[in-house]
Design a protein around this motif. Structure first.
Motif, PDB file in Angstrom:
ATOM      1  N   VAL A  37       1.434  -7.848   4.860  1.00  0.00           N
ATOM      2  CA  VAL A  37       1.060  -6.322   3.420  1.00  0.00           C
ATOM      3  C   VAL A  37       2.564  -5.647   3.549  1.00  0.00           C
ATOM      4  O   VAL A  37       2.938  -5.494   5.320  1.00  0.00           O
ATOM      5  CB  VAL A  37       0.075  -5.838   3.916  1.00  0.00           C
ATOM      6  N   ALA A  38       2.683  -4.263   2.989  1.00  0.00           N
ATOM      7  CA  ALA A  38       3.841  -3.538   3.359  1.00  0.00           C
ATOM      8  C   ALA A  38       3.174  -1.986   3.153  1.00  0.00           C
ATOM      9  O   ALA A  38       2.648  -2.433   1.880  1.00  0.00           O
ATOM     10  CB  ALA A  38       5.299  -3.575   2.731  1.00  0.00           C
ATOM     11  N   ILE A  39       3.315  -1.356   3.635  1.00  0.00           N
ATOM     12  CA  ILE A  39       2.393   0.198   3.965  1.00  0.00           C
ATOM     13  C   ILE A  39       3.854   1.968   3.809  1.00  0.00           C
ATOM     14  O   ILE A  39       4.368   1.606   4.907  1.00  0.00           O
ATOM     15  CB  ILE A  39       1.777   0.102   5.281  1.00  0.00           C
ATOM     16  N   TYR A  40       3.956   1.557   3.033  1.00  0.00           N
ATOM     17  CA  TYR A  40       4.715   2.304   2.580  1.00  0.00           C
ATOM     18  C   TYR A  40       4.463   4.278   2.347  1.00  0.00           C
ATOM     19  O   TYR A  40       3.292   4.907   1.650  1.00  0.00           O
ATOM     20  CB  TYR A  40       5.568   1.656   1.108  1.00  0.00           C
ATOM     21  N   GLU A  41       5.177   4.988   2.887  1.00  0.00           N
ATOM     22  CA  GLU A  41       4.847   6.285   2.531  1.00  0.00           C
ATOM     23  C   GLU A  41       6.687   6.780   2.028  1.00  0.00           C
ATOM     24  O   GLU A  41       6.894   6.604   1.741  1.00  0.00           O
ATOM     25  CB  GLU A  41       5.057   6.705   3.929  1.00  0.00           C
ATOM     26  N   THR A  42       5.894   7.477   1.255  1.00  0.00           N
ATOM     27  CA  THR A  42       6.918   8.208   0.142  1.00  0.00           C
ATOM     28  C   THR A  42       8.069   9.157   1.094  1.00  0.00           C
ATOM     29  O   THR A  42       7.500   9.307   1.794  1.00  0.00           O
ATOM     30  CB  THR A  42       6.701   9.320  -0.859  1.00  0.00           C
ATOM     31  N   HIS A  43       8.983   9.384   0.532  1.00  0.00           N
ATOM     32  CA  HIS A  43      10.090  10.080   1.081  1.00  0.00           C
ATOM     33  C   HIS A  43       9.643  11.848   1.811  1.00  0.00           C
ATOM     34  O   HIS A  43       8.669  13.057   2.107  1.00  0.00           O
ATOM     35  CB  HIS A  43      11.252  10.588   0.342  1.00  0.00           C
ATOM     36  N   VAL A  98       0.812  -1.308  -0.028  1.00  0.00           N
ATOM     37  CA  VAL A  98      -0.592   0.014   0.010  1.00  0.00           C
ATOM     38  C   VAL A  98       0.375   1.425   0.341  1.00  0.00           C
ATOM     39  O   VAL A  98       1.643   1.567   0.516  1.00  0.00           O
ATOM     40  CB  VAL A  98      -0.742   0.277   1.668  1.00  0.00           C
ATOM     41  N   HIS A  99       1.008   2.250  -0.916  1.00  0.00           N
ATOM     42  CA  HIS A  99       1.756   3.476  -1.346  1.00  0.00           C
ATOM     43  C   HIS A  99       0.804   4.136  -0.898  1.00  0.00           C
ATOM     44  O   HIS A  99      -0.173   4.888  -1.749  1.00  0.00           O
ATOM     45  CB  HIS A  99       2.396   3.133  -2.663  1.00  0.00           C
ATOM     46  N   VAL A 100       1.550   5.405  -0.356  1.00  0.00           N
ATOM     47  CA  VAL A 100       0.792   6.574   0.490  1.00  0.00           C
ATOM     48  C   VAL A 100       1.674   7.634   0.483  1.00  0.00           C
ATOM     49  O   VAL A 100       3.379   7.559   0.149  1.00  0.00           O
ATOM     50  CB  VAL A 100       0.613   6.924   1.428  1.00  0.00           C
ATOM     51  N   GLY A 156       0.296  14.785   5.884  1.00  0.00           N
ATOM     52  CA  GLY A 156      -0.704  13.420   6.703  1.00  0.00           C
ATOM     53  C   GLY A 156      -0.512  13.146   6.484  1.00  0.00           C
ATOM     54  O   GLY A 156      -1.460  11.372   6.250  1.00  0.00           O
ATOM     55  N   LYS A 157       0.422  12.173   5.035  1.00  0.00           N
ATOM     56  CA  LYS A 157       0.969  10.840   4.301  1.00  0.00           C
ATOM     57  C   LYS A 157       1.234   9.738   5.338  1.00  0.00           C
ATOM     58  O   LYS A 157       1.167   8.926   5.259  1.00  0.00           O
ATOM     59  CB  LYS A 157       2.062  10.563   3.149  1.00  0.00           C
ATOM     60  N   GLY A 158       2.320  10.537   6.493  1.00  0.00           N
ATOM     61  CA  GLY A 158       2.442   9.241   7.637  1.00  0.00           C
ATOM     62  C   GLY A 158       1.005   9.123   8.658  1.00  0.00           C
ATOM     63  O   GLY A 158       1.579   7.866   9.064  1.00  0.00           O
ATOM     64  N   SER A 159       0.656  10.000   8.457  1.00  0.00           N
ATOM     65  CA  SER A 159      -0.760   9.350   9.456  1.00  0.00           C
ATOM     66  C   SER A 159      -1.580   8.859   8.997  1.00  0.00           C
ATOM     67  O   SER A 159      -1.800   7.977   9.529  1.00  0.00           O
ATOM     68  CB  SER A 159      -1.832  10.824  10.072  1.00  0.00           C
ATOM     69  N   THR A 160      -1.958   9.427   7.351  1.00  0.00           N
ATOM     70  CA  THR A 160      -2.607   8.141   6.515  1.00  0.00           C
ATOM     71  C   THR A 160      -1.815   7.016   6.828  1.00  0.00           C
ATOM     72  O   THR A 160      -2.766   5.935   7.498  1.00  0.00           O
ATOM     73  CB  THR A 160      -2.735   8.331   5.385  1.00  0.00           C
ATOM     74  N   ARG A 182      -1.694 -11.365   8.773  1.00  0.00           N
ATOM     75  CA  ARG A 182      -1.507 -11.786  10.245  1.00  0.00           C
ATOM     76  C   ARG A 182       0.025 -10.203  10.515  1.00  0.00           C
ATOM     77  O   ARG A 182      -0.033  -9.997  11.913  1.00  0.00           O
ATOM     78  CB  ARG A 182      -0.138 -13.328  10.431  1.00  0.00           C
ATOM     79  N   ARG A 183       1.123 -10.338   9.946  1.00  0.00           N
ATOM     80  CA  ARG A 183       2.098  -9.999  10.023  1.00  0.00           C
ATOM     81  C   ARG A 183       1.676  -8.390   9.620  1.00  0.00           C
ATOM     82  O   ARG A 183       1.453  -8.948   7.518  1.00  0.00           O
ATOM     83  CB  ARG A 183       3.273 -10.347   9.811  1.00  0.00           C
ATOM     84  N   ILE A 184       2.778  -6.897  10.029  1.00  0.00           N
ATOM     85  CA  ILE A 184       1.867  -6.374   8.961  1.00  0.00           C
ATOM     86  C   ILE A 184       3.568  -5.473   9.062  1.00  0.00           C
ATOM     87  O   ILE A 184       3.859  -4.930   9.987  1.00  0.00           O
ATOM     88  CB  ILE A 184       1.127  -4.938   9.623  1.00  0.00           C
ATOM     89  N   GLY A 185       3.700  -5.193   8.009  1.00  0.00           N
ATOM     90  CA  GLY A 185       5.600  -3.930   8.162  1.00  0.00           C
ATOM     91  C   GLY A 185       4.351  -2.231   6.930  1.00  0.00           C
ATOM     92  O   GLY A 185       3.699  -2.412   6.727  1.00  0.00           O
ATOM     93  N   LEU A 186       5.197  -1.732   7.580  1.00  0.00           N
ATOM     94  CA  LEU A 186       5.179  -0.034   7.779  1.00  0.00           C
ATOM     95  C   LEU A 186       6.868   0.585   7.448  1.00  0.00           C
ATOM     96  O   LEU A 186       7.370   0.768   8.693  1.00  0.00           O
ATOM     97  CB  LEU A 186       4.722   0.279   9.402  1.00  0.00           C
ATOM     98  N   TYR A 187       6.690   1.377   7.049  1.00  0.00           N
ATOM     99  CA  TYR A 187       7.887   2.346   6.406  1.00  0.00           C
ATOM    100  C   TYR A 187       7.658   3.662   6.624  1.00  0.00           C
ATOM    101  O   TYR A 187       6.619   4.300   5.572  1.00  0.00           O
ATOM    102  CB  TYR A 187       8.641   1.505   5.306  1.00  0.00           C
ATOM    103  N   THR A 188       8.251   4.409   6.741  1.00  0.00           N
ATOM    104  CA  THR A 188       7.729   5.865   6.984  1.00  0.00           C
ATOM    105  C   THR A 188       8.344   7.138   7.195  1.00  0.00           C
ATOM    106  O   THR A 188       9.876   6.068   7.648  1.00  0.00           O
ATOM    107  CB  THR A 188       7.229   6.076   8.070  1.00  0.00           C
TER     108      THR A 188
END
Length: 903
Positions: A570-576, A472-474, A479-483, A502-508
């Motif tokens: 699932v990996a949730i990615y925030e752009t820089h 999931v790419h944001v 508000g992109k980090g909050s989203t 089961r397991r969730i990855g988050l990159y901010t």
């Protein structure tokens, strides 16, 4: 006449070709192929430093001549050559000093660089490319956009606008006839001669008429020029000026930038070690470098200086006329009213001024000063009153384009090419016009990551492994980090209820306190040991032939490696800070993408306009993956829809979800209702695509539970420590800073009640104590050091507080320096800017705040620790305090580290 000019003329003692002393037509014949700069170089070799190159003309090959002709104290004027475009006049061609001075003031306001120009050059895809053409397309597009508020869109079409052909027709006449300007004017006046150039003049006049009828939404250069004429009541009288400026804007700006870029990239291909040195310099910057960073890069600016020295934009230099009383230069007296010039091509190659004068050695400008014996003749943008008003603009473009392309590509001559055509075919048409330069541009692992190359680490991962991360790419501005955090919280609640995911990855990005915060698994930051393990596995796994990633690219790769190794669902990615060229945009098959509110931020990398920024953000859209966006302003929405259409992406705009528990603390800031609504759409789309059918929807209980558990440090965060209440938000642009101020004002009432209760002392009755309760002091701690307008951001805080009815008693201005003893934590890798907090900057900040609230008490503290301690001291003295800490994530991160340490 022949005898007089050769033997009795007042210039007869100056050496030079005999025919040149008789007539300038000799010059026309000798430079008939627009090679006047080569002719001047040959004459210098034969006749010395002072040469008579016309009946009433002297060419001077001494560095002292530049300051004598163009310096602030010069009495020289522009020569009759500059009447060549009469009756059209521009700031570049007027010979009248007073008119030049007045007109220059108008133009300087328009040319003050406010944003890094939007980089359109993305054509290099590993194939042979005519970079000469690309650079001209780019520079004409940029100048048209700045001059008239609309580009010619040549880069999009990969074709020259018809006006460029018309211009070239005129330049083909100007080149050989330039030594005799009266002959050029005669040529232009003959029917049928240079007709295309006349059509170009007609086109520019029509553009001016159209522009006068329609003021664009965003101000351009002509806005300032027209306004000045209108304010002076001279709109009709200034038509010749306006037409001249209109024409000069595109021609002068475009040629200088394009020719200099061609020169630089020739030398990069000719000496690949220059690319290595420049990349080493760029690698010291953690993110996409802005204008201040580029200005301070020694090798980058050394390369530009060398290119301008060896290949000046005006090879023969401008023509001047000596004052009536004459002029002495380097011991030689030149009589009055003589045309003089100092050919820049030759001056830049004088061995008496530069060691190894014909070699490209950027280090001479910063590391090897002994290689410069006399640089007084180095004046690529002229000097004094004739200093080019577009210098800052041109340098801004050149720096940003060179830095960007060298980051992204390796350059080499195409097979059989050695670059000789660039200089063999160079034409001196007043401006320099290099020949064709064809290069091979090979994408490298630098700016736009090559995921297949980077993650195929000795066979460790394949691209399918990356796609299996279910990304999931944001992207967005606010508000992109909050989203991303809301998506994580909703999916975690769904997983606890159903077993998936089961397991969730988050990159901010960025991190606040410690770099490993950027990578989270199941809502927990990975440990230092695990972070180090995955970073070094990525680094060591890259082959020796693979260029090493920069800071943000390395972190991105480490996150991908970690998520694959940890088996996340699932990996949730925030752009820089971008999208199209962001290091996170290597994922080609996201499940869904999202765009948060877009505003004017990072304009030096993504701008200059909000439409340009929206274009970049929408770069994360991928074919076949649905996309969602918060509601945007019309201009932004139009760009997002256009980019979605280009990529065949279904784009939906999301309003506030009516099922949200809007009274929850996490949603009290109104903007968080928008962010969480977008997060619902993203999480639900992911579940429909990947969850088991019986659990493929996000339910209301998942949303409620996710909102209840939501926490995002440094964003709308409150810390209560007895009588001290800290309100922290990392807002750092005008769009978000007012939201932070509103949040503080709205929540402080509730906090006030808490403080009043904490102030209850051991008294006989509550009523007796109530009479002793004093108002709580409210404080603002602010720090912002970047290329944004910090004073404007501070004023935004003041305005937001005022509009919310909140009175601040104390403002503490600080820097990004964290501790009073100067120490820095070993895991503090945020590398904040080291821009000096000078007295001038402090005064600007004080004036900005006091323009909104003149009665506030303002203090300066050089460290974050000192600012926090001062706030505590005020609270101890004044019955407690409520302090808003905002202006930068660097400030908030430092504050959180200190508050944690002292807790």
């Amino acid at each position: 006449m022949f005898i007089y000019r050769v033997f009795f003329h007042r210039l007869h003692d100056f050496p030079g070709p005999r025919l040149a002393k008789v007539s300038k037509l000799w010059n026309v014949v000798k430079a008939s192929k627009s090679t006047n700069f080569r002719l001047m170089e040959d004459l210098h070799d034969r006749y010395g430093d002072f040469i008579r190159t016309g009946p009433n003309e002297i060419s001077i090959f001494k560095p002292e001549a530049v300051r004598a002709l163009d310096g602030l104290s010069t009495k020289c004027t522009k020569a009759p050559w500059y009447d060549i475009m009469q009756p059209r006049v521009s700031v570049a061609t007027t010979r009248d000093k007073e008119s030049h001075s007045q007109r220059r003031k108008i133009s300087e306001r328009a040319f003050r660089p406010q944003a890094q120009l939007y980089l359109r050059i993305s054509k290099l895809d590993g194939k042979a490319v005519d970079v000469s053409k690309l650079f001209y397309l780019y520079s004409f597009d940029v100048m048209s956009d700045l001059a008239f508020g609309e580009p010619l869109n040549m880069l999009d079409s990969d074709e020259y606008h018809f006006t460029v052909g018309l211009l070239q027709d005129g330049m083909n006449l100007l080149g050989p006839l330039s030594p005799v300007p009266w002959l050029v004017r005669i040529g232009y006046s003959i029917p049928g001669v240079a007709q295309n150039f006349k059509n170009l003049l007609g086109w520019s006049a029509q553009k001016l008429r159209d522009r006068m009828k329609n003021e664009p939404a965003k101000r351009d250069v002509m806005s300032w020029l027209l306004k000045a004429s209108q304010d002076a009541g001279r709109l009709e009288k200034d038509q010749h000026w306006l037409r001249g400026d209109c024409f000069a804007l595109i021609v002068a700006g475009s040629d200088t930038v394009a020719s200099t870029l061609i020169s630089i990239f020739y030398h990069l291909a000719d000496d690949p070690s220059q690319m290595v040195k420049l990349r080493a310099e760029l690698e010291n910057v953690n993110s996409v470098p802005g204008l201040d960073a580029l200005k301070s890069m020694a090798h980058l600016n050394g390369m530009i200086n060398e290119a301008l020295r060896l290949h000046p934009a005006l090879p023969s230099g401008g023509f001047r006329e000596t004052p009536p009383e004459g002029l002495t230069i380097a011991g030689h007296f030149i009589p009055g009213n003589v045309v003089v010039s100092a050919p820049r091509y030759s001056l830049g190659r004088l061995e008496s001024c530069y060691d190894r004068s014909n070699e490209f050695v950027p280090e001479r400008w910063y590391a090897r000063p002994e290689m410069i014996k006399d640089d007084s003749g180095f004046s690529p943008f002229s000097m004094g009153r004739y200093n080019c008003i577009g210098k800052n603009l041109a340098m801004m473009q050149i720096r940003s384009v060179v830095a960007r392309l060298v980051n992204d590509f390796d350059f080499a001559f195409t097979p059989g090419e050695d670059g000789v055509n660039v200089w063999r075919d160079l034409k001196d048409q007043f401006n320099s016009h290099p020949g064709k330069l064809e290069l091979y541009g090979n994408p490298r692992f630098g700016g736009d990551l090559n995921i297949s190359c980077a993650l195929n680490m000795n066979g460790c991962h394949r691209e399918n492994d990356v796609n299996s991360l279910n990304v999931v790419h944001v992207a967005g501005t606010k508000g992109k980090g909050s989203t991303c955090a809301f998506v994580n919280s909703f999916l975690k609640a769904h997983g606890e209820r159903t077993g998936f995911p089961r397991r969730i990855g988050l990159y901010t990005s960025p991190h606040l306190k410690h770099v490993q915060e950027r990578i989270q698994i199941d809502s927990k930051t990975i440990s230092e040991d695990l972070f180090a393990k995955y970073v070094f596995e990525v680094w060591d796994g890259l082959s020796h032939n693979t260029p090493k990633p920069r800071y943000l690219q390395l972190l991105m790769l480490a996150s991908v490696h970690a998520f694959i190794r940890e088996g996340i669902d699932v990996a949730i990615y925030e752009t820089h800070n971008g999208g199209e060229y962001d290091a996170t945009n290597v994922i080609q098959k996201p499940i869904v993408t999202g765009i948060t509110t877009i505003g004017m931020d990072h304009i030096e990398q993504l701008g200059p306009s909000i439409e340009n920024i929206a274009w970049h953000k929408a770069g994360i859209f991928k074919y076949g993956s649905p996309a969602f966006s918060t509601l945007q302003e019309p201009a932004v929405a139009t760009v997002l829809q256009a980019r979605a259409s280009e990529k065949n992406v279904a784009l939906g705009f999301v309003d506030v979800d009516p099922t949200l528990p809007c009274k929850a603390d996490a949603l009290k800031p109104e903007v968080q209702q928008k962010n969480s609504s977008l997060a619902i759409a993203l999480a639900d789309t992911f579940l429909k695509a990947k969850a088991p059918k019986e659990y493929c929807s996000l339910m209301s209980q998942d949303v409620i539970r996710g909102v209840d558990r939501f926490f995002w440090p440094g964003r709308y965060q409150r810390i209560i420590d007895g009588d001290y209440q800290w309100f922290l938000d990392g807002a750092h642009n005008e769009l978000s800073i007012q939201k932070a101020a509103q949040w503080f004002a709205e929540t402080v009432s509730e906090s006030q009640r808490y403080l009043e209760m904490s102030n209850l002392r051991n008294t006989e009755s509550k009523a007796e104590n109530s009479s002793k309760i004093l108002p709580v002091t409210r404080i603002l701690i602010f720090s912002h050091v970047s290329e944004r307008d910090g004073a404007a951001i501070l004023k935004g805080v003041a305005r937001g507080l005022q509009e919310s009815g909140m009175q601040i008693q104390h403002v503490i201005l600080s820097t990004y320096e964290e501790r009073q003893d100067g120490t820095v934590g070993i895991n503090q890798c945020s590398n904040p800017p080291k821009k000096p907090f000078s007295l001038d900057v402090q005064k600007d900040y004080v004036d900005a705040y006091k323009s909104i609230n003149p009665n506030v008490d303002i203090a300066i503290e050089p460290t974050i620790e000192g600012a926090l301690n001062l706030a505590k001291d005020i609270g101890d003295r004044d019955n407690g305090m409520q302090t808003l800490v905002t202006g930068s994530l660097y400030l908030v991160g430092g504050a959180l580290r200190l508050l944690e340490t002292n807790a």
